[in-house]
Write an enzyme that holds these catalytic residues in place. Sequence first.
Site, PDB file in Angstrom:
ATOM      1  CD  GLU A 170      -3.206  -1.317   0.602  1.00 10.86           C
ATOM      2  OE1 GLU A 170      -3.936   0.097   0.856  1.00 10.86           O
ATOM      3  OE2 GLU A 170      -3.836  -2.069  -0.051  1.00 10.86           O
ATOM      4  CG  HIS A 239      -3.141   2.737   4.634  1.00 12.41           C
ATOM      5  ND1 HIS A 239      -4.052   3.684   3.901  1.00 12.41           N
ATOM      6  CD2 HIS A 239      -3.104   1.727   3.990  1.00 12.41           C
ATOM      7  CE1 HIS A 239      -4.351   2.979   2.849  1.00 12.41           C
ATOM      8  NE2 HIS A 239      -3.509   1.882   2.784  1.00 12.41           N
ATOM      9  CB  CYS A 354      -4.294  10.220   2.728  1.00  9.66           C
ATOM     10  SG  CYS A 354      -4.753   9.236   4.261  1.00  9.66           S
TER      11      CYS A 354
END
Length: 430
Positions: A170, A239, A354
Amino acid sequence: MTIESNFDGIVGPTHNYAGLAHGNLAATANAGQMSRPREAALQGLRKAKAMADLGLVQGLLPPHERPHLPTLRALGFEGSAEQMIVAAARDAPGMLDAVSSAAAMWTANAATVSASSDTRDRRVHFTPANLSSQLHRSIEAATTHAVLQATFPSLRFVHHAPLPDALGDEGAANHTRLGRNGEPGVDLFVHGDTSRHGRFRPRQHPDASRAVARRHGLHPARTLFATQSSTAIDAGVFHNDVIAVGSELTLLHHEEAFDNTTVLHAQLRRALGDDLELVVVPSAEVPLAAAVDSYLFNSQLVHVGDDLVLVAPDDVNRVPAVSRYLAGLAGGPITRVVTFDLRQSMRNGGGPACLRLRVPLTNDELADVNPRSLLTPERFEALVGWVERHYREELFPSDLADPALYDESCRALDELTQQLGLGSVYDFQR
Ligand code: SUG
Protein backbone atom coordinates in the site's frame (compact mmCIF):
# COMPACT_ATOMS: atom_id res chain seq x y z
CA MET A 1 21.35 18.01 0.40
CA THR A 2 18.05 16.13 0.31
CA ILE A 3 14.88 18.01 1.09
CA GLU A 4 11.39 16.61 1.30
CA SER A 5 8.95 17.58 -1.43
CA ASN A 6 5.29 16.63 -1.42
CA PHE A 7 3.24 15.56 -4.43
CA ASP A 8 -0.48 15.83 -3.72
CA GLY A 9 -3.09 13.90 -5.64
CA ILE A 10 -5.65 16.06 -7.41
CA VAL A 11 -9.13 14.79 -6.51
CA GLY A 12 -10.82 13.36 -9.59
CA PRO A 13 -14.22 14.29 -11.10
CA THR A 14 -15.86 11.04 -9.90
CA HIS A 15 -15.12 11.58 -6.20
CA ASN A 16 -17.94 9.70 -4.48
CA TYR A 17 -18.98 7.76 -1.42
CA ALA A 18 -19.63 4.19 -2.51
CA GLY A 19 -18.26 2.75 0.74
CA LEU A 20 -15.74 0.48 -0.91
CA ALA A 21 -12.82 0.59 1.47
CA HIS A 22 -12.07 -2.35 3.76
CA GLY A 23 -11.25 -1.52 7.37
CA ASN A 24 -11.83 2.19 6.73
CA LEU A 25 -14.53 3.35 9.16
CA ALA A 26 -15.15 6.77 7.62
CA ALA A 27 -15.64 5.39 4.11
CA THR A 28 -17.99 2.69 5.38
CA ALA A 29 -20.03 5.10 7.52
CA ASN A 30 -20.53 7.56 4.65
CA ALA A 31 -21.53 4.99 2.04
CA GLY A 32 -24.34 6.21 -0.17
CA GLN A 33 -24.08 9.88 0.76
CA MET A 34 -23.83 12.73 -1.69
CA SER A 35 -20.28 13.89 -2.45
CA ARG A 36 -19.12 17.25 -3.77
CA PRO A 37 -16.36 16.60 -6.34
CA ARG A 38 -15.74 20.29 -7.07
CA GLU A 39 -15.41 21.20 -3.41
CA ALA A 40 -13.23 18.13 -2.80
CA ALA A 41 -10.78 19.12 -5.53
CA LEU A 42 -10.67 22.72 -4.36
CA GLN A 43 -10.10 21.70 -0.72
CA GLY A 44 -7.14 19.57 -1.82
CA LEU A 45 -5.67 22.28 -4.04
CA ARG A 46 -5.99 24.86 -1.26
CA LYS A 47 -4.08 22.63 1.13
CA ALA A 48 -1.36 22.08 -1.47
CA LYS A 49 -1.17 25.83 -2.18
CA ALA A 50 -0.85 26.60 1.53
CA MET A 51 2.10 24.21 1.76
CA ALA A 52 3.76 25.91 -1.21
CA ASP A 53 3.11 29.27 0.46
CA LEU A 54 5.01 28.02 3.52
CA GLY A 55 8.03 27.74 1.22
CA LEU A 56 7.87 23.95 0.78
CA VAL A 57 8.38 22.21 -2.54
CA GLN A 58 4.91 21.18 -3.64
CA GLY A 59 4.02 19.09 -6.65
CA LEU A 60 0.87 17.51 -8.02
CA LEU A 61 -0.15 14.16 -9.43
CA PRO A 62 -3.22 13.92 -11.67
CA PRO A 63 -6.39 11.89 -11.06
CA HIS A 64 -6.87 8.62 -12.96
CA GLU A 65 -9.39 8.02 -15.71
CA ARG A 66 -12.66 6.86 -14.20
CA PRO A 67 -14.72 4.88 -14.81
CA HIS A 68 -11.85 2.69 -15.95
CA LEU A 69 -13.17 1.08 -19.10
CA PRO A 70 -10.26 -1.35 -19.64
CA THR A 71 -11.24 -2.97 -16.33
CA LEU A 72 -14.90 -3.15 -17.36
CA ARG A 73 -13.76 -4.81 -20.58
CA ALA A 74 -11.62 -7.26 -18.60
CA LEU A 75 -14.73 -8.06 -16.58
CA GLY A 76 -16.59 -9.07 -19.73
CA PHE A 77 -18.47 -5.92 -20.67
CA GLU A 78 -18.49 -5.08 -24.37
CA GLY A 79 -19.31 -2.34 -26.81
CA SER A 80 -19.08 1.42 -26.57
CA ALA A 81 -18.30 3.31 -23.36
CA GLU A 82 -21.99 4.04 -22.94
CA GLN A 83 -23.01 0.42 -23.51
CA MET A 84 -20.47 -0.88 -21.00
CA ILE A 85 -21.42 1.65 -18.32
CA VAL A 86 -25.15 1.04 -18.73
CA ALA A 87 -24.66 -2.75 -18.64
CA ALA A 88 -22.36 -2.59 -15.61
CA ALA A 89 -24.82 -0.35 -13.72
CA ARG A 90 -27.55 -2.87 -14.41
CA ASP A 91 -25.72 -6.18 -13.96
CA ALA A 92 -22.79 -5.46 -11.66
CA PRO A 93 -23.22 -2.13 -9.84
CA GLY A 94 -20.46 -3.04 -7.36
CA MET A 95 -18.00 -3.37 -10.26
CA LEU A 96 -19.08 -0.01 -11.67
CA ASP A 97 -18.50 1.56 -8.24
CA ALA A 98 -15.02 -0.01 -8.11
CA VAL A 99 -13.96 1.22 -11.55
CA SER A 100 -15.34 4.70 -10.79
CA SER A 101 -13.57 5.35 -7.47
CA ALA A 102 -11.43 8.47 -7.31
CA ALA A 103 -9.17 6.79 -4.71
CA ALA A 104 -5.98 7.64 -6.66
CA MET A 105 -6.22 11.05 -4.94
CA TRP A 106 -4.55 9.48 -1.87
CA THR A 107 -1.04 9.53 -3.25
CA ALA A 108 0.48 8.34 0.03
CA ASN A 109 -0.62 5.02 -1.44
CA ALA A 110 0.74 5.70 -4.92
CA ALA A 111 4.23 4.37 -4.31
CA THR A 112 7.11 3.89 -1.91
CA VAL A 113 9.93 6.30 -2.61
CA SER A 114 13.57 6.08 -1.48
CA ALA A 115 15.96 9.01 -1.33
CA SER A 116 19.14 8.87 -3.41
CA SER A 117 21.17 9.33 -0.23
CA ASP A 118 19.81 5.99 1.03
CA THR A 119 20.05 3.79 -2.07
CA ARG A 120 23.01 1.73 -3.27
CA ASP A 121 23.11 3.32 -6.74
CA ARG A 122 22.47 6.86 -5.44
CA ARG A 123 19.33 7.28 -7.49
CA VAL A 124 15.75 7.97 -6.30
CA HIS A 125 13.73 4.73 -6.43
CA PHE A 126 9.97 4.41 -6.91
CA THR A 127 7.84 1.29 -6.53
CA PRO A 128 4.20 1.95 -7.41
CA ALA A 129 1.95 0.24 -4.86
CA ASN A 130 -0.03 -2.72 -6.22
CA LEU A 131 -2.88 -1.90 -3.78
CA SER A 132 -4.02 -5.46 -4.36
CA SER A 133 -6.12 -5.68 -1.21
CA GLN A 134 -9.13 -4.10 -2.95
CA LEU A 135 -10.33 -4.08 -6.55
CA HIS A 136 -11.05 -0.34 -6.69
CA ARG A 137 -7.47 0.43 -5.66
CA SER A 138 -5.67 -2.38 -7.50
CA ILE A 139 -6.52 -0.70 -10.81
CA GLU A 140 -4.37 2.32 -9.90
CA ALA A 141 -0.92 0.74 -10.22
CA ALA A 142 -0.43 0.83 -14.01
CA THR A 143 -1.51 4.46 -14.39
CA THR A 144 0.48 5.47 -11.31
CA HIS A 145 3.56 3.87 -12.88
CA ALA A 146 3.03 5.91 -16.08
CA VAL A 147 2.32 9.12 -14.18
CA LEU A 148 5.42 8.77 -11.99
CA GLN A 149 7.59 8.13 -15.05
CA ALA A 150 6.21 11.28 -16.68
CA THR A 151 6.66 13.33 -13.51
CA PHE A 152 10.16 12.09 -12.66
CA PRO A 153 11.56 11.47 -16.13
CA SER A 154 15.38 11.46 -15.94
CA LEU A 155 18.00 8.81 -15.26
CA ARG A 156 18.30 10.11 -11.72
CA PHE A 157 15.01 8.27 -11.09
CA VAL A 158 14.47 4.51 -11.10
CA HIS A 159 10.92 3.27 -11.71
CA HIS A 160 10.29 -0.32 -10.63
CA ALA A 161 7.23 -2.29 -11.65
CA PRO A 162 4.59 -2.87 -8.95
CA LEU A 163 5.17 -6.00 -6.81
CA PRO A 164 3.25 -9.22 -7.54
CA ASP A 165 -0.35 -8.96 -6.31
CA ALA A 166 -0.05 -11.82 -3.80
CA LEU A 167 2.06 -9.48 -1.68
CA GLY A 168 -0.22 -6.58 -0.78
CA ASP A 169 1.66 -3.29 -0.95
CA GLU A 170 0.00 0.00 0.00
CA GLY A 171 2.99 2.25 -0.59
CA ALA A 172 4.33 5.13 1.44
CA ALA A 173 1.41 5.13 3.87
CA ASN A 174 3.31 2.34 5.62
CA HIS A 175 6.79 3.82 5.28
CA THR A 176 8.57 6.65 7.07
CA ARG A 177 12.02 8.04 6.42
CA LEU A 178 13.73 9.47 9.49
CA GLY A 179 17.13 11.09 9.86
CA ARG A 180 19.18 14.25 9.91
CA ASN A 181 18.81 16.48 6.91
CA GLY A 182 21.61 15.87 4.44
CA GLU A 183 22.62 12.51 5.90
CA PRO A 184 21.56 8.99 4.92
CA GLY A 185 18.20 8.26 6.48
CA VAL A 186 16.64 5.39 8.38
CA ASP A 187 13.71 3.72 6.64
CA LEU A 188 10.91 2.41 8.83
CA PHE A 189 8.53 0.00 7.07
CA VAL A 190 5.35 -1.05 8.86
CA HIS A 191 3.26 -4.09 7.91
CA GLY A 192 0.35 -6.10 9.26
CA ASP A 193 0.46 -9.50 10.94
CA THR A 194 -0.90 -11.50 8.04
CA SER A 195 -1.23 -14.69 10.13
CA ARG A 196 -3.90 -13.12 12.30
CA HIS A 197 -7.56 -12.83 11.32
CA GLY A 198 -9.25 -10.10 13.30
CA ARG A 199 -12.13 -7.78 12.48
CA PHE A 200 -10.24 -6.39 9.49
CA ARG A 201 -7.55 -7.91 7.26
CA PRO A 202 -4.17 -6.18 7.34
CA ARG A 203 -3.39 -4.64 3.95
CA GLN A 204 0.42 -4.49 3.96
CA HIS A 205 2.27 -7.81 3.61
CA PRO A 206 5.64 -8.04 5.42
CA ASP A 207 7.28 -9.59 2.35
CA ALA A 208 6.13 -6.63 0.27
CA SER A 209 7.91 -4.17 2.56
CA ARG A 210 11.05 -6.32 2.52
CA ALA A 211 10.97 -6.63 -1.26
CA VAL A 212 10.69 -2.86 -1.70
CA ALA A 213 13.64 -2.27 0.63
CA ARG A 214 15.69 -4.89 -1.24
CA ARG A 215 14.95 -3.71 -4.78
CA HIS A 216 15.56 -0.06 -3.81
CA GLY A 217 19.01 -1.03 -2.49
CA LEU A 218 18.48 0.30 1.03
CA HIS A 219 21.19 -0.43 3.58
CA PRO A 220 20.05 -3.29 5.86
CA ALA A 221 21.57 -1.60 8.91
CA ARG A 222 19.44 1.47 8.32
CA THR A 223 16.20 -0.32 7.45
CA LEU A 224 13.71 -1.28 10.15
CA PHE A 225 10.53 -3.36 9.94
CA ALA A 226 7.77 -3.04 12.50
CA THR A 227 4.41 -4.75 12.89
CA GLN A 228 1.20 -2.75 13.16
CA SER A 229 -0.79 -3.65 16.25
CA SER A 230 -3.82 -5.73 15.38
CA THR A 231 -5.82 -3.80 17.98
CA ALA A 232 -5.16 -0.67 15.95
CA ILE A 233 -6.13 -2.34 12.65
CA ASP A 234 -9.36 -3.54 14.21
CA ALA A 235 -10.04 -0.02 15.47
CA GLY A 236 -9.90 1.32 11.90
CA VAL A 237 -6.17 1.88 11.37
CA PHE A 238 -5.98 0.45 7.86
CA HIS A 239 -2.67 2.19 7.13
CA ASN A 240 0.13 3.10 9.52
CA ASP A 241 -0.22 6.78 8.57
CA VAL A 242 -3.56 6.76 10.39
CA ILE A 243 -1.68 6.25 13.67
CA ALA A 244 1.90 7.55 13.24
CA VAL A 245 3.76 10.31 11.43
CA GLY A 246 7.47 11.03 11.35
CA SER A 247 9.87 13.51 9.85
CA GLU A 248 13.63 14.02 10.24
CA LEU A 249 14.26 13.37 13.95
CA THR A 250 10.67 13.28 15.23
CA LEU A 251 8.31 10.32 15.31
CA LEU A 252 4.81 10.98 16.65
CA HIS A 253 2.74 7.88 17.25
CA HIS A 254 -0.07 6.48 19.32
CA GLU A 255 0.77 4.18 22.22
CA GLU A 256 -1.11 1.35 20.48
CA ALA A 257 0.31 1.84 16.99
CA PHE A 258 2.88 -0.98 16.98
CA ASP A 259 3.11 -4.53 18.25
CA ASN A 260 6.36 -4.22 20.12
CA THR A 261 7.03 -0.58 20.84
CA THR A 262 9.91 -1.15 23.27
CA VAL A 263 11.95 -3.05 20.70
CA LEU A 264 11.13 -0.55 17.97
CA HIS A 265 12.17 2.39 20.13
CA ALA A 266 15.46 0.69 20.99
CA GLN A 267 16.17 0.01 17.30
CA LEU A 268 15.35 3.60 16.36
CA ARG A 269 17.56 4.98 19.14
CA ARG A 270 20.43 2.76 18.05
CA ALA A 271 20.07 3.94 14.46
CA LEU A 272 19.42 7.63 15.11
CA GLY A 273 20.90 8.41 18.53
CA ASP A 274 19.67 10.54 21.38
CA ASP A 275 18.53 13.46 19.23
CA LEU A 276 15.57 11.39 18.08
CA GLU A 277 12.31 12.70 19.57
CA LEU A 278 9.81 9.91 20.17
CA VAL A 279 6.45 11.48 20.96
CA VAL A 280 4.06 8.81 22.17
CA VAL A 281 0.41 9.76 22.60
CA PRO A 282 -1.02 7.74 25.50
CA SER A 283 -4.33 5.89 25.13
CA ALA A 284 -5.40 7.40 28.45
CA GLU A 285 -5.28 10.87 26.86
CA VAL A 286 -6.35 10.01 23.31
CA PRO A 287 -8.14 6.67 23.01
CA LEU A 288 -7.64 4.82 19.72
CA ALA A 289 -11.21 5.61 18.71
CA ALA A 290 -10.58 9.36 19.12
CA ALA A 291 -7.35 9.09 17.15
CA VAL A 292 -9.17 7.38 14.27
CA ASP A 293 -12.18 9.68 14.46
CA SER A 294 -10.09 12.88 14.39
CA TYR A 295 -7.31 11.58 12.10
CA LEU A 296 -4.83 13.35 14.39
CA PHE A 297 -1.94 11.20 13.13
CA ASN A 298 -2.86 11.56 9.47
CA SER A 299 -1.13 14.91 9.62
CA GLN A 300 1.94 16.13 7.82
CA LEU A 301 4.97 17.10 9.90
CA VAL A 302 6.87 19.80 8.08
CA HIS A 303 9.87 21.94 8.92
CA VAL A 304 9.38 25.65 8.32
CA GLY A 305 12.34 27.73 9.51
CA ASP A 306 12.79 26.73 13.16
CA ASP A 307 9.24 25.48 13.45
CA LEU A 308 8.07 21.90 13.27
CA VAL A 309 4.52 22.27 11.99
CA LEU A 310 1.77 19.68 12.32
CA VAL A 311 -0.54 20.03 9.32
CA ALA A 312 -3.74 18.43 10.55
CA PRO A 313 -7.33 18.00 9.38
CA ASP A 314 -9.66 20.45 11.14
CA ASP A 315 -11.50 17.44 12.57
CA VAL A 316 -8.91 17.49 15.37
CA ASN A 317 -10.83 20.46 16.80
CA ARG A 318 -14.07 18.48 16.79
CA VAL A 319 -12.82 15.68 19.08
CA PRO A 320 -12.33 17.03 22.64
CA ALA A 321 -9.63 14.52 23.73
CA VAL A 322 -7.57 15.45 20.69
CA SER A 323 -7.95 19.22 20.93
CA ARG A 324 -6.97 18.97 24.62
CA TYR A 325 -3.90 16.95 23.66
CA LEU A 326 -2.88 19.48 21.01
CA ALA A 327 -3.36 22.38 23.42
CA GLY A 328 -0.73 20.74 25.66
CA LEU A 329 1.99 20.32 23.01
CA ALA A 330 4.09 23.29 24.20
CA GLY A 331 7.59 22.30 25.24
CA GLY A 332 7.74 19.37 22.81
CA PRO A 333 9.26 19.26 19.33
CA ILE A 334 6.02 20.27 17.56
CA THR A 335 5.84 24.04 17.73
CA ARG A 336 2.83 24.87 15.56
CA VAL A 337 -0.41 23.26 14.44
CA VAL A 338 -2.26 24.34 11.30
CA THR A 339 -5.52 22.76 10.24
CA PHE A 340 -7.37 22.40 6.94
CA ASP A 341 -10.93 21.67 5.95
CA LEU A 342 -10.50 18.46 3.96
CA ARG A 343 -13.88 17.03 4.83
CA GLN A 344 -14.71 15.76 1.36
CA SER A 345 -11.65 13.52 1.36
CA MET A 346 -11.90 12.81 5.09
CA ARG A 347 -15.33 11.25 4.62
CA ASN A 348 -13.58 8.55 2.62
CA GLY A 349 -10.84 8.20 5.23
CA GLY A 350 -8.23 10.45 3.59
CA GLY A 351 -6.57 13.25 5.59
CA PRO A 352 -3.68 15.62 4.80
CA ALA A 353 -1.05 12.87 4.93
CA CYS A 354 -3.03 10.53 2.66
CA LEU A 355 -3.26 13.20 0.01
CA ARG A 356 0.49 13.56 -0.44
CA LEU A 357 3.40 11.45 -1.63
CA ARG A 358 6.68 12.49 -0.08
CA VAL A 359 9.61 12.58 -2.47
CA PRO A 360 13.00 13.44 -0.96
CA LEU A 361 15.00 15.29 -3.61
CA THR A 362 18.36 17.02 -3.98
CA ASN A 363 18.42 20.28 -5.94
CA ASP A 364 19.77 18.46 -9.00
CA GLU A 365 16.97 15.93 -8.82
CA LEU A 366 14.38 18.66 -8.34
CA ALA A 367 15.71 20.32 -11.50
CA ASP A 368 14.90 17.10 -13.38
CA VAL A 369 11.27 16.93 -12.22
CA ASN A 370 8.70 17.74 -14.91
CA PRO A 371 8.51 21.50 -14.21
CA ARG A 372 4.79 21.80 -14.85
CA SER A 373 4.06 19.25 -12.12
CA LEU A 374 5.20 21.80 -9.53
CA LEU A 375 2.63 24.08 -7.94
CA THR A 376 3.14 27.79 -8.51
CA PRO A 377 0.61 30.56 -7.76
CA GLU A 378 -0.19 30.75 -11.51
CA ARG A 379 -0.68 27.01 -11.82
CA PHE A 380 -2.94 27.08 -8.77
CA GLU A 381 -5.15 29.72 -10.40
CA ALA A 382 -5.25 27.76 -13.64
CA LEU A 383 -6.20 24.56 -11.82
CA VAL A 384 -8.96 26.25 -9.86
CA GLY A 385 -10.39 27.47 -13.18
CA TRP A 386 -10.03 23.96 -14.63
CA VAL A 387 -11.92 22.41 -11.67
CA GLU A 388 -14.65 25.02 -11.92
CA ARG A 389 -15.08 24.36 -15.63
CA HIS A 390 -15.17 20.58 -15.47
CA TYR A 391 -16.32 19.27 -12.10
CA ARG A 392 -19.85 18.58 -10.92
CA GLU A 393 -20.99 20.19 -7.71
CA GLU A 394 -22.75 17.09 -6.44
CA LEU A 395 -22.59 13.38 -7.07
CA PHE A 396 -24.49 10.41 -5.64
CA PRO A 397 -23.15 6.88 -6.14
CA SER A 398 -26.21 6.30 -8.38
CA ASP A 399 -24.89 9.02 -10.74
CA LEU A 400 -21.97 6.74 -11.62
CA ALA A 401 -24.41 5.03 -14.01
CA ASP A 402 -24.53 8.20 -16.11
CA PRO A 403 -22.30 7.70 -19.19
CA ALA A 404 -21.94 11.50 -19.53
CA LEU A 405 -19.76 11.45 -16.42
CA TYR A 406 -17.17 9.40 -18.30
CA ASP A 407 -17.07 11.91 -21.17
CA GLU A 408 -16.82 14.86 -18.78
CA SER A 409 -14.04 13.14 -16.91
CA CYS A 410 -12.01 12.33 -20.04
CA ARG A 411 -12.36 15.89 -21.32
CA ALA A 412 -11.14 17.23 -17.98
CA LEU A 413 -8.18 14.85 -17.76
CA ASP A 414 -7.13 15.40 -21.35
CA GLU A 415 -6.93 19.12 -20.69
CA LEU A 416 -5.16 18.57 -17.38
CA THR A 417 -2.39 16.43 -18.86
CA GLN A 418 -1.76 19.23 -21.35
CA GLN A 419 -1.64 21.82 -18.55
CA LEU A 420 0.77 19.64 -16.58
CA GLY A 421 2.80 18.66 -19.65
CA LEU A 422 2.54 14.95 -18.86
CA GLY A 423 1.96 13.57 -22.35
CA SER A 424 -0.39 10.61 -22.78
CA VAL A 425 -0.62 8.74 -19.50
CA TYR A 426 -4.18 7.42 -19.75
CA ASP A 427 -5.58 4.44 -21.65
CA PHE A 428 -8.13 6.67 -23.37
CA GLN A 429 -5.30 8.80 -24.77
CA ARG A 430 -3.52 5.88 -26.41
O1 SUG B 1 -7.74 2.92 0.71
N1 SUG B 1 -10.42 5.14 0.80
C1 SUG B 1 -9.00 4.93 0.88
C2 SUG B 1 -8.38 5.92 1.81
C3 SUG B 1 -6.89 5.90 1.70
C4 SUG B 1 -6.25 6.77 2.70
N2 SUG B 1 -4.85 6.76 2.54
C5 SUG B 1 -3.93 6.70 3.53
N3 SUG B 1 -4.26 6.41 4.74
N4 SUG B 1 -2.72 6.86 3.21
C6 SUG B 1 -8.65 3.51 1.30
O2 SUG B 1 -9.26 3.01 2.26
C7 SUG B 1 -12.63 4.88 -0.20
C8 SUG B 1 -13.07 5.01 -1.64
C9 SUG B 1 -14.42 4.69 -2.04
O3 SUG B 1 -15.25 4.16 -1.29
O4 SUG B 1 -14.64 5.00 -3.22
C10 SUG B 1 -11.18 4.56 -0.14
O5 SUG B 1 -10.69 3.81 -0.97
